[in-house]
Design an enzyme around this catalytic site. Structure first.
Site, PDB file in Angstrom:
ATOM      1  N   CYS A 135       0.837  -1.208   0.000  1.00 34.43           N
ATOM      2  CA  CYS A 135       0.000   0.000   0.000  1.00 34.43           C
ATOM      3  C   CYS A 135       0.865   1.248   0.000  1.00 34.43           C
ATOM      4  CB  CYS A 135      -0.920  -0.030   1.213  1.00 34.43           C
ATOM      5  SG  CYS A 135      -1.930   1.458   1.395  1.00 34.43           S
ATOM      6  N   CYS A 138      -0.395   4.127   2.111  1.00 35.40           N
ATOM      7  CA  CYS A 138      -0.145   3.941   3.546  1.00 35.40           C
ATOM      8  C   CYS A 138       1.326   4.177   3.896  1.00 35.40           C
ATOM      9  CB  CYS A 138      -0.498   2.520   3.978  1.00 35.40           C
ATOM     10  SG  CYS A 138      -2.077   1.933   3.379  1.00 35.40           S
ATOM     11  N   ASP A 139       2.215   3.639   3.102  1.00 35.55           N
ATOM     12  CA  ASP A 139       3.617   3.540   3.522  1.00 35.55           C
ATOM     13  C   ASP A 139       4.611   4.335   2.677  1.00 35.55           C
ATOM     14  OD1 ASP A 139       2.812   1.831   5.537  1.00 35.55           O
ATOM     15  OD2 ASP A 139       3.001   0.052   4.300  1.00 35.55           O
TER      16      ASP A 139
END
Ligand SMILES: Cc1cc2nc3c(=O)[nH]c(=O)nc-3n(C[C@H](O)[C@H](O)[C@H](O)COP(=O)(O)OP(=O)(O)OC[C@H]3O[C@@H](n4cnc5c(N)ncnc54)[C@H](O)[C@@H]3O)c2cc1C
Length: 309
Positions: A135, A138-139
Protein backbone atom coordinates in the site's frame (compact mmCIF):
# COMPACT_ATOMS: atom_id res chain seq x y z
CA UNK A 1 -27.30 -24.29 18.29
CA UNK A 2 -26.89 -21.16 20.45
CA UNK A 3 -30.18 -20.66 22.29
CA UNK A 4 -30.79 -17.00 21.49
CA UNK A 5 -31.23 -15.20 18.21
CA UNK A 6 -28.99 -12.14 18.16
CA UNK A 7 -29.98 -8.79 16.72
CA UNK A 8 -26.75 -8.57 14.83
CA UNK A 9 -23.71 -10.71 14.18
CA UNK A 10 -20.58 -8.97 12.87
CA UNK A 11 -18.10 -11.09 10.93
CA UNK A 12 -14.54 -9.72 10.96
CA UNK A 13 -12.57 -7.53 13.36
CA UNK A 14 -10.71 -4.92 11.32
CA UNK A 15 -11.53 -1.19 11.48
CA UNK A 16 -14.88 -1.83 9.71
CA UNK A 17 -15.90 -4.58 12.13
CA UNK A 18 -14.93 -2.75 15.33
CA UNK A 19 -16.62 0.46 14.21
CA UNK A 20 -19.77 -1.49 13.32
CA UNK A 21 -19.44 -3.14 16.75
CA UNK A 22 -19.05 0.19 18.55
CA UNK A 23 -22.08 1.76 16.89
CA UNK A 24 -24.36 -1.23 17.25
CA UNK A 25 -23.31 -1.75 20.87
CA UNK A 26 -24.04 1.90 21.66
CA UNK A 27 -27.42 1.44 19.94
CA UNK A 28 -28.06 -1.34 22.52
CA UNK A 29 -28.25 -4.08 19.87
CA UNK A 30 -25.98 -6.37 21.96
CA UNK A 31 -23.87 -7.35 18.93
CA UNK A 32 -21.82 -10.51 18.71
CA UNK A 33 -18.60 -10.42 16.70
CA UNK A 34 -16.62 -13.32 15.28
CA UNK A 35 -13.16 -11.81 14.99
CA UNK A 36 -11.77 -14.46 12.68
CA UNK A 37 -8.37 -15.99 12.04
CA UNK A 38 -6.66 -12.61 12.11
CA UNK A 39 -8.13 -10.77 15.05
CA UNK A 40 -7.59 -7.04 14.41
CA UNK A 41 -7.31 -7.41 10.64
CA UNK A 42 -4.71 -6.13 8.22
CA UNK A 43 -3.34 -3.39 10.47
CA UNK A 44 -1.89 -6.12 12.71
CA UNK A 45 0.71 -6.45 9.93
CA UNK A 46 1.99 -2.91 9.98
CA UNK A 47 4.17 -0.92 12.35
CA UNK A 48 3.15 2.74 12.01
CA UNK A 49 -0.20 4.18 11.02
CA UNK A 50 0.21 7.90 10.39
CA UNK A 51 -2.98 8.69 8.47
CA UNK A 52 -5.74 7.82 10.92
CA UNK A 53 -7.08 11.10 12.39
CA UNK A 54 -6.66 11.57 16.11
CA UNK A 55 -3.13 10.22 16.47
CA UNK A 56 -0.84 13.23 15.90
CA UNK A 57 2.30 11.17 16.55
CA UNK A 58 1.06 8.12 14.60
CA UNK A 59 0.31 4.81 16.28
CA UNK A 60 1.38 1.19 15.85
CA UNK A 61 -1.17 -0.81 13.82
CA UNK A 62 -1.63 -3.57 16.45
CA UNK A 63 -1.88 -0.98 19.24
CA UNK A 64 -4.61 0.88 17.35
CA UNK A 65 -6.59 -2.32 16.84
CA UNK A 66 -6.36 -3.23 20.54
CA UNK A 67 -7.73 0.23 21.37
CA UNK A 68 -10.56 -0.13 18.83
CA UNK A 69 -11.51 -3.45 20.41
CA UNK A 70 -11.38 -2.06 23.97
CA UNK A 71 -13.55 0.88 22.98
CA UNK A 72 -16.24 -1.33 21.40
CA UNK A 73 -16.12 -3.86 24.26
CA UNK A 74 -16.62 -1.04 26.77
CA UNK A 75 -20.11 -0.55 25.31
CA UNK A 76 -20.93 -4.25 25.30
CA UNK A 77 -19.62 -5.72 22.04
CA UNK A 78 -19.11 -9.46 22.62
CA UNK A 79 -16.08 -10.71 20.71
CA UNK A 80 -15.22 -14.32 20.01
CA UNK A 81 -11.84 -14.96 18.39
CA UNK A 82 -13.22 -17.62 16.09
CA UNK A 83 -13.70 -18.07 12.37
CA UNK A 84 -17.01 -18.27 10.54
CA UNK A 85 -17.07 -21.35 8.32
CA UNK A 86 -20.33 -20.93 6.50
CA UNK A 87 -23.53 -18.93 6.46
CA UNK A 88 -27.10 -19.55 5.40
CA UNK A 89 -29.07 -16.51 4.30
CA UNK A 90 -31.87 -18.51 2.67
CA UNK A 91 -34.21 -18.19 5.67
CA UNK A 92 -34.58 -15.84 8.64
CA UNK A 93 -33.13 -15.57 11.21
CA UNK A 94 -29.87 -16.01 9.31
CA UNK A 95 -27.50 -18.84 10.16
CA UNK A 96 -23.78 -18.54 10.91
CA UNK A 97 -21.61 -21.60 11.64
CA UNK A 98 -18.51 -21.34 13.80
CA UNK A 99 -16.43 -24.45 14.49
CA UNK A 100 -19.53 -26.51 13.77
CA UNK A 101 -21.72 -24.49 16.16
CA UNK A 102 -24.79 -22.75 14.78
CA UNK A 103 -25.68 -19.12 15.60
CA UNK A 104 -28.73 -17.17 14.40
CA UNK A 105 -29.19 -13.42 13.93
CA UNK A 106 -31.78 -11.08 12.49
CA UNK A 107 -29.09 -9.11 10.70
CA UNK A 108 -25.49 -9.68 9.70
CA UNK A 109 -22.65 -7.25 9.00
CA UNK A 110 -19.84 -8.74 6.89
CA UNK A 111 -16.46 -7.03 7.41
CA UNK A 112 -14.01 -9.71 6.31
CA UNK A 113 -11.65 -7.46 4.35
CA UNK A 114 -9.43 -8.36 1.45
CA UNK A 115 -6.02 -9.99 1.35
CA UNK A 116 -3.20 -8.44 -0.60
CA UNK A 117 -1.62 -10.90 -2.96
CA UNK A 118 2.05 -11.30 -2.03
CA UNK A 119 4.79 -12.83 -4.14
CA UNK A 120 5.67 -15.50 -1.59
CA UNK A 121 9.37 -15.44 -2.45
CA UNK A 122 12.36 -15.97 -0.16
CA UNK A 123 12.97 -13.19 2.36
CA UNK A 124 9.47 -11.68 2.02
CA UNK A 125 7.91 -12.78 5.30
CA UNK A 126 10.55 -11.06 7.45
CA UNK A 127 10.19 -7.71 5.65
CA UNK A 128 6.38 -7.56 5.38
CA UNK A 129 5.11 -4.29 6.83
CA UNK A 130 8.70 -3.09 7.21
CA UNK A 131 10.51 -2.63 3.89
CA UNK A 132 7.92 -4.48 1.80
CA UNK A 133 4.38 -3.15 1.57
CA UNK A 134 1.26 -3.55 -0.52
CA UNK A 135 0.00 0.00 0.00
CA UNK A 136 1.84 3.09 -1.28
CA UNK A 137 -0.80 5.46 0.12
CA UNK A 138 -0.15 3.94 3.55
CA UNK A 139 3.62 3.54 3.52
CA UNK A 140 5.06 5.67 0.68
CA UNK A 141 5.99 8.56 2.97
CA UNK A 142 8.39 6.31 4.92
CA UNK A 143 10.72 6.17 1.90
CA UNK A 144 11.78 9.79 1.37
CA UNK A 145 14.81 10.10 -0.93
CA UNK A 146 15.18 6.31 -1.04
CA UNK A 147 15.17 3.86 -3.95
CA UNK A 148 12.06 1.70 -4.17
CA UNK A 149 10.66 -0.87 -6.53
CA UNK A 150 7.08 -1.57 -7.54
CA UNK A 151 6.13 -5.04 -8.73
CA UNK A 152 3.28 -5.38 -11.22
CA UNK A 153 2.02 -4.33 -14.62
CA UNK A 154 -1.56 -3.17 -14.04
CA UNK A 155 -3.14 0.21 -13.29
CA UNK A 156 -2.44 -0.17 -9.54
CA UNK A 157 1.26 -0.69 -10.16
CA UNK A 158 1.43 2.40 -12.40
CA UNK A 159 -0.57 4.46 -9.92
CA UNK A 160 1.54 3.34 -6.96
CA UNK A 161 4.78 4.04 -8.85
CA UNK A 162 3.66 7.52 -9.92
CA UNK A 163 2.50 8.30 -6.37
CA UNK A 164 5.82 7.12 -4.92
CA UNK A 165 7.79 9.62 -7.05
CA UNK A 166 6.62 12.29 -4.57
CA UNK A 167 8.85 10.75 -1.93
CA UNK A 168 11.38 8.35 -3.44
CA UNK A 169 14.60 9.31 -5.21
CA UNK A 170 14.02 6.58 -7.78
CA UNK A 171 11.19 4.13 -8.52
CA UNK A 172 11.77 0.99 -10.58
CA UNK A 173 8.76 -0.90 -11.91
CA UNK A 174 9.49 -4.61 -12.24
CA UNK A 175 7.20 -6.56 -14.56
CA UNK A 176 7.53 -10.16 -15.72
CA UNK A 177 6.37 -9.52 -19.29
CA UNK A 178 6.64 -6.68 -21.79
CA UNK A 179 2.86 -6.41 -22.15
CA UNK A 180 1.08 -4.29 -19.54
CA UNK A 181 -2.47 -4.73 -18.27
CA UNK A 182 -2.43 -1.05 -17.30
CA UNK A 183 -4.41 1.40 -19.39
CA UNK A 184 -2.33 3.28 -21.95
CA UNK A 185 -2.71 6.60 -20.17
CA UNK A 186 -1.59 5.20 -16.80
CA UNK A 187 1.29 3.35 -18.38
CA UNK A 188 2.49 6.42 -20.25
CA UNK A 189 2.26 8.66 -17.22
CA UNK A 190 4.57 6.26 -15.37
CA UNK A 191 6.85 5.48 -18.31
CA UNK A 192 7.45 9.18 -19.06
CA UNK A 193 8.21 10.15 -15.47
CA UNK A 194 11.87 11.10 -15.01
CA UNK A 195 12.12 9.29 -11.65
CA UNK A 196 10.64 6.01 -12.96
CA UNK A 197 12.52 3.21 -14.70
CA UNK A 198 10.65 0.19 -16.05
CA UNK A 199 12.33 -3.21 -16.15
CA UNK A 200 10.40 -5.72 -18.24
CA UNK A 201 10.95 -9.50 -18.32
CA UNK A 202 11.96 -9.45 -14.68
CA UNK A 203 10.39 -11.14 -11.68
CA UNK A 204 11.54 -11.00 -8.07
CA UNK A 205 13.34 -14.23 -7.18
CA UNK A 206 14.20 -13.23 -3.61
CA UNK A 207 14.50 -10.21 -1.33
CA UNK A 208 17.86 -9.12 0.10
CA UNK A 209 18.18 -7.64 3.57
CA UNK A 210 20.56 -7.02 6.44
CA UNK A 211 20.04 -5.93 10.05
CA UNK A 212 18.96 -2.44 8.85
CA UNK A 213 16.12 -3.90 6.77
CA UNK A 214 15.50 -4.38 3.07
CA UNK A 215 18.54 -3.71 0.87
CA UNK A 216 17.51 -5.03 -2.53
CA UNK A 217 16.11 -7.81 -4.64
CA UNK A 218 17.40 -10.54 -6.92
CA UNK A 219 15.54 -10.29 -10.21
CA UNK A 220 15.22 -13.13 -12.65
CA UNK A 221 14.60 -13.02 -16.40
CA UNK A 222 11.86 -15.65 -16.94
CA UNK A 223 13.04 -16.20 -20.54
CA UNK A 224 16.48 -17.60 -19.69
CA UNK A 225 16.68 -17.71 -15.87
CA UNK A 226 19.52 -15.16 -15.73
CA UNK A 227 19.59 -13.02 -12.57
CA UNK A 228 20.68 -9.57 -11.47
CA UNK A 229 20.62 -7.76 -8.13
CA UNK A 230 18.96 -4.38 -7.71
CA UNK A 231 19.30 -2.01 -4.73
CA UNK A 232 16.18 -0.81 -2.95
CA UNK A 233 15.19 -0.04 0.62
CA UNK A 234 11.46 -0.20 -0.09
CA UNK A 235 9.29 -2.42 -2.25
CA UNK A 236 5.60 -2.25 -3.11
CA UNK A 237 3.81 -5.28 -4.44
CA UNK A 238 0.90 -4.28 -6.65
CA UNK A 239 -0.34 -7.51 -8.15
CA UNK A 240 -3.85 -7.42 -6.73
CA UNK A 241 -6.14 -8.10 -3.79
CA UNK A 242 -8.50 -10.96 -3.00
CA UNK A 243 -11.69 -10.18 -1.05
CA UNK A 244 -12.37 -12.74 1.68
CA UNK A 245 -15.78 -14.01 0.57
CA UNK A 246 -15.17 -17.69 -0.17
CA UNK A 247 -16.95 -18.79 3.01
CA UNK A 248 -20.11 -17.04 1.75
CA UNK A 249 -20.46 -19.60 -1.06
CA UNK A 250 -22.63 -17.50 -3.34
CA UNK A 251 -25.02 -16.43 -0.55
CA UNK A 252 -24.70 -12.74 -1.44
CA UNK A 253 -24.13 -11.13 -4.79
CA UNK A 254 -20.51 -10.32 -5.60
CA UNK A 255 -18.69 -8.98 -8.64
CA UNK A 256 -16.57 -11.29 -10.77
CA UNK A 257 -13.58 -10.80 -8.45
CA UNK A 258 -15.60 -11.74 -5.36
CA UNK A 259 -16.15 -8.22 -3.91
CA UNK A 260 -19.58 -7.91 -2.27
CA UNK A 261 -21.96 -5.57 -4.07
CA UNK A 262 -24.05 -3.01 -2.18
CA UNK A 263 -27.66 -2.86 -3.34
CA UNK A 264 -29.03 -0.10 -1.14
CA UNK A 265 -26.69 1.97 1.04
CA UNK A 266 -24.57 -0.73 2.75
CA UNK A 267 -27.17 -3.51 2.34
CA UNK A 268 -26.18 -6.43 0.12
CA UNK A 269 -28.43 -8.40 -2.23
CA UNK A 270 -29.95 -10.00 0.90
CA UNK A 271 -32.35 -8.03 3.09
CA UNK A 272 -30.77 -7.40 6.48
CA UNK A 273 -27.27 -8.50 5.43
CA UNK A 274 -24.83 -5.61 5.28
CA UNK A 275 -21.18 -5.36 4.26
CA UNK A 276 -18.46 -2.83 5.02
CA UNK A 277 -14.78 -2.16 4.48
CA UNK A 278 -12.29 -3.67 2.07
CA UNK A 279 -14.60 -6.62 1.32
CA UNK A 280 -16.66 -4.25 -0.85
CA UNK A 281 -14.05 -1.63 -1.65
CA UNK A 282 -12.03 -1.89 -4.85
CA UNK A 283 -10.85 1.71 -4.69
CA UNK A 284 -9.91 3.28 -1.34
CA UNK A 285 -8.85 0.40 0.95
CA UNK A 286 -7.93 2.54 3.95
CA UNK A 287 -8.53 2.08 7.67
CA UNK A 288 -10.49 5.31 7.84
CA UNK A 289 -12.76 4.44 4.90
CA UNK A 290 -13.33 0.94 6.31
CA UNK A 291 -14.18 2.43 9.72
CA UNK A 292 -16.51 4.95 8.07
CA UNK A 293 -18.33 2.22 6.20
CA UNK A 294 -18.55 0.11 9.38
CA UNK A 295 -20.38 3.03 10.99
CA UNK A 296 -22.73 3.28 8.00
CA UNK A 297 -23.45 -0.45 8.07
CA UNK A 298 -24.28 -0.38 11.80
CA UNK A 299 -26.65 2.57 11.33
CA UNK A 300 -28.24 0.86 8.30
CA UNK A 301 -28.66 -2.38 10.28
CA UNK A 302 -30.21 -0.52 13.21
CA UNK A 303 -32.70 1.29 10.95
CA UNK A 304 -33.50 -1.92 9.08
CA UNK A 305 -34.12 -3.82 12.34
CA UNK A 306 -36.37 -1.00 13.52
CA UNK A 307 -38.37 -1.22 10.28
CA UNK A 308 -38.95 -4.95 10.86
CA UNK A 309 -40.62 -4.57 14.27
C1 LIG B 1 0.88 -3.82 5.49
C2 LIG B 1 -0.34 -2.93 5.47
C3 LIG B 1 -0.22 -1.63 5.92
C4 LIG B 1 -1.33 -0.79 5.91
N1 LIG B 1 -1.19 0.48 6.39
C5 LIG B 1 -2.28 1.30 6.40
C6 LIG B 1 -2.16 2.63 6.94
O1 LIG B 1 -1.08 3.07 7.36
N2 LIG B 1 -3.28 3.40 6.92
C7 LIG B 1 -4.49 2.95 6.43
O2 LIG B 1 -5.48 3.69 6.48
N3 LIG B 1 -4.61 1.70 5.93
C8 LIG B 1 -3.55 0.87 5.90
N4 LIG B 1 -3.66 -0.38 5.36
C9 LIG B 1 -4.98 -0.79 4.82
C10 LIG B 1 -5.92 -1.16 5.97
O3 LIG B 1 -5.28 -2.07 6.81
C11 LIG B 1 -7.21 -1.75 5.43
O4 LIG B 1 -7.81 -0.84 4.52
C12 LIG B 1 -8.19 -2.00 6.58
O5 LIG B 1 -7.61 -2.84 7.55
C13 LIG B 1 -9.48 -2.64 6.06
O6 LIG B 1 -10.29 -2.88 7.14
P1 LIG B 1 -11.46 -3.96 7.14
O7 LIG B 1 -12.10 -3.84 8.46
O8 LIG B 1 -12.28 -3.80 5.92
O9 LIG B 1 -10.75 -5.37 6.99
P2 LIG B 1 -9.43 -6.08 7.60
O10 LIG B 1 -8.60 -5.13 8.39
O11 LIG B 1 -8.85 -6.76 6.46
O12 LIG B 1 -10.07 -7.12 8.60
C14 LIG B 1 -10.75 -8.25 8.13
C15 LIG B 1 -11.15 -9.10 9.32
O13 LIG B 1 -11.99 -10.15 8.88
C16 LIG B 1 -11.68 -11.30 9.61
N5 LIG B 1 -12.16 -12.47 8.87
C17 LIG B 1 -11.85 -12.88 7.62
N6 LIG B 1 -12.51 -14.03 7.31
C18 LIG B 1 -13.26 -14.33 8.41
C19 LIG B 1 -14.15 -15.38 8.71
N7 LIG B 1 -14.42 -16.38 7.86
N8 LIG B 1 -14.74 -15.38 9.93
C20 LIG B 1 -14.53 -14.38 10.81
N9 LIG B 1 -13.69 -13.33 10.56
C21 LIG B 1 -13.06 -13.34 9.38
C22 LIG B 1 -10.18 -11.25 9.81
O14 LIG B 1 -9.81 -12.02 10.93
C23 LIG B 1 -10.00 -9.75 10.07
O15 LIG B 1 -10.18 -9.50 11.41
C24 LIG B 1 -2.58 -1.25 5.39
C25 LIG B 1 -2.69 -2.56 4.93
C26 LIG B 1 -1.59 -3.39 4.97
C27 LIG B 1 -1.72 -4.82 4.48
Amino acid sequence: MADTTRNVIIIGSGPAGYTAGLYSARALLEPLMFAGYMSGGQLMLTSDVENFPGYPQGIGGPEMMVEMREQAERFGLEVQDRNVEKVDFSSKPYGVWVEGEEYRAESIIICTGAESIWLGVEGEEAQKGRGISTCATCDGAFFREEEVIVVGGGDSAMEEATFLTRFAKKVTIVHRRDVFRASKVMYERAANHPKIEIKTFRSVKSWLSDESGLTGATLEDPRDGSTENIDCTGAFIAIGHKPITRFLEGQVETDESGYIIHKENTMTSIDGVFAAGDVVDTRYRQAITAAGMGCQAAIDAEKWLESQH
